[in-house]
Motif scaffolding. Sequence first.
Motif, PDB file in Angstrom:
ATOM      1  N   TRP A   1     -16.366  43.269  13.680  1.00 45.14           N
ATOM      2  CA  TRP A   1     -15.153  43.074  14.494  1.00 45.14           C
ATOM      3  C   TRP A   1     -14.836  44.317  15.305  1.00 45.14           C
ATOM      4  O   TRP A   1     -14.338  44.212  16.424  1.00 45.14           O
TER       5      TRP A   1
ATOM      6  N   TRP B   1     -16.966  44.411  18.480  1.00 41.83           N
ATOM      7  CA  TRP B   1     -16.524  43.467  19.499  1.00 41.83           C
ATOM      8  C   TRP B   1     -15.117  43.786  20.004  1.00 41.83           C
ATOM      9  O   TRP B   1     -14.799  43.574  21.174  1.00 41.83           O
ATOM     10  N   GLY B   2     -14.229  44.275  19.129  1.00 39.37           N
ATOM     11  CA  GLY B   2     -12.840  44.487  19.492  1.00 39.37           C
ATOM     12  C   GLY B   2     -12.559  45.823  20.156  1.00 39.37           C
ATOM     13  O   GLY B   2     -11.570  45.961  20.878  1.00 39.37           O
TER      14      GLY B   2
ATOM     15  N   PRO C   1     -13.974  47.520  22.735  1.00 39.96           N
ATOM     16  CA  PRO C   1     -13.839  47.535  24.200  1.00 39.96           C
ATOM     17  C   PRO C   1     -12.534  46.902  24.676  1.00 39.96           C
ATOM     18  O   PRO C   1     -11.873  47.433  25.576  1.00 39.96           O
ATOM     19  N   ILE C   2     -12.143  45.803  24.073  1.00 35.51           N
ATOM     20  CA  ILE C   2     -10.895  45.140  24.462  1.00 35.51           C
ATOM     21  C   ILE C   2      -9.708  46.040  24.135  1.00 35.51           C
ATOM     22  O   ILE C   2      -8.781  46.191  24.935  1.00 35.51           O
ATOM     23  N   GLY C   3      -9.740  46.666  22.961  1.00 36.00           N
ATOM     24  CA  GLY C   3      -8.674  47.578  22.565  1.00 36.00           C
ATOM     25  C   GLY C   3      -8.576  48.788  23.488  1.00 36.00           C
ATOM     26  O   GLY C   3      -7.465  49.220  23.836  1.00 36.00           O
TER      27      GLY C   3
ATOM     28  N   VAL D   1      -9.474  48.920  26.670  1.00 36.37           N
ATOM     29  CA  VAL D   1      -8.929  48.467  27.955  1.00 36.37           C
ATOM     30  C   VAL D   1      -7.416  48.276  27.844  1.00 36.37           C
ATOM     31  O   VAL D   1      -6.656  48.674  28.740  1.00 36.37           O
ATOM     32  N   ALA D   2      -6.960  47.688  26.741  1.00 38.11           N
ATOM     33  CA  ALA D   2      -5.513  47.502  26.539  1.00 38.11           C
ATOM     34  C   ALA D   2      -4.802  48.848  26.440  1.00 38.11           C
ATOM     35  O   ALA D   2      -3.729  49.040  27.039  1.00 38.11           O
TER      36      ALA D   2
END
Length: 174
Positions: free
Chosen positions: A116, A119-120, A122-124, A126-127
């Motif tokens: 996790w 996968w998470g 990069p999204i974190g 960016v946020a």
Amino acid sequence: MAIASTRLMWLKGLYVVVFCLSALLLVGTAQAAIEVQSFNDPQLTERYQNLSQQLRCPMCQNESIAASNSPISADIRERVANMLRDGASDETIKQTMVQRFGDYVLYKPRLEARTWLLWGLPIGLVALGGVIVAAFVVCRRRYTEEILSGNERQRLEELMSHHASADTPSRDDS
């Protein structure tokens, strides 16, 4: 002068020979990686090529088993070909390789509890970047929207009028 010219031509020739030998060595190395697996069914050939691109060499750094020259990649390619001939599905072949070599063998790791963060992250990030930019913009607006007090406005007008009178040349100066 003639000796220097001859020596220069000899060095140029030597460079050409070294370049040609290097090119031949590289071509030989590149062709060593080409391994022919023959299948009677064109669909099996396509599946073999896809799997060879999807599986990573456990010994090499970020190379697929199709591009790797390592002996372990040759072994994996042979195993994949044999499993395809025996009728194994692509998922079964991938699972077998993961059991043998670990998740590293897959270029696209599965989404599980262990992955996790992979996968998470990069999204974190960016946020987090969006929050930082938004905070910066809000702080910047606060500084530009501040209104001058009466004393500050009067001081500013005095400075501007003093500056304007210093810029205009007097008639005596011209």
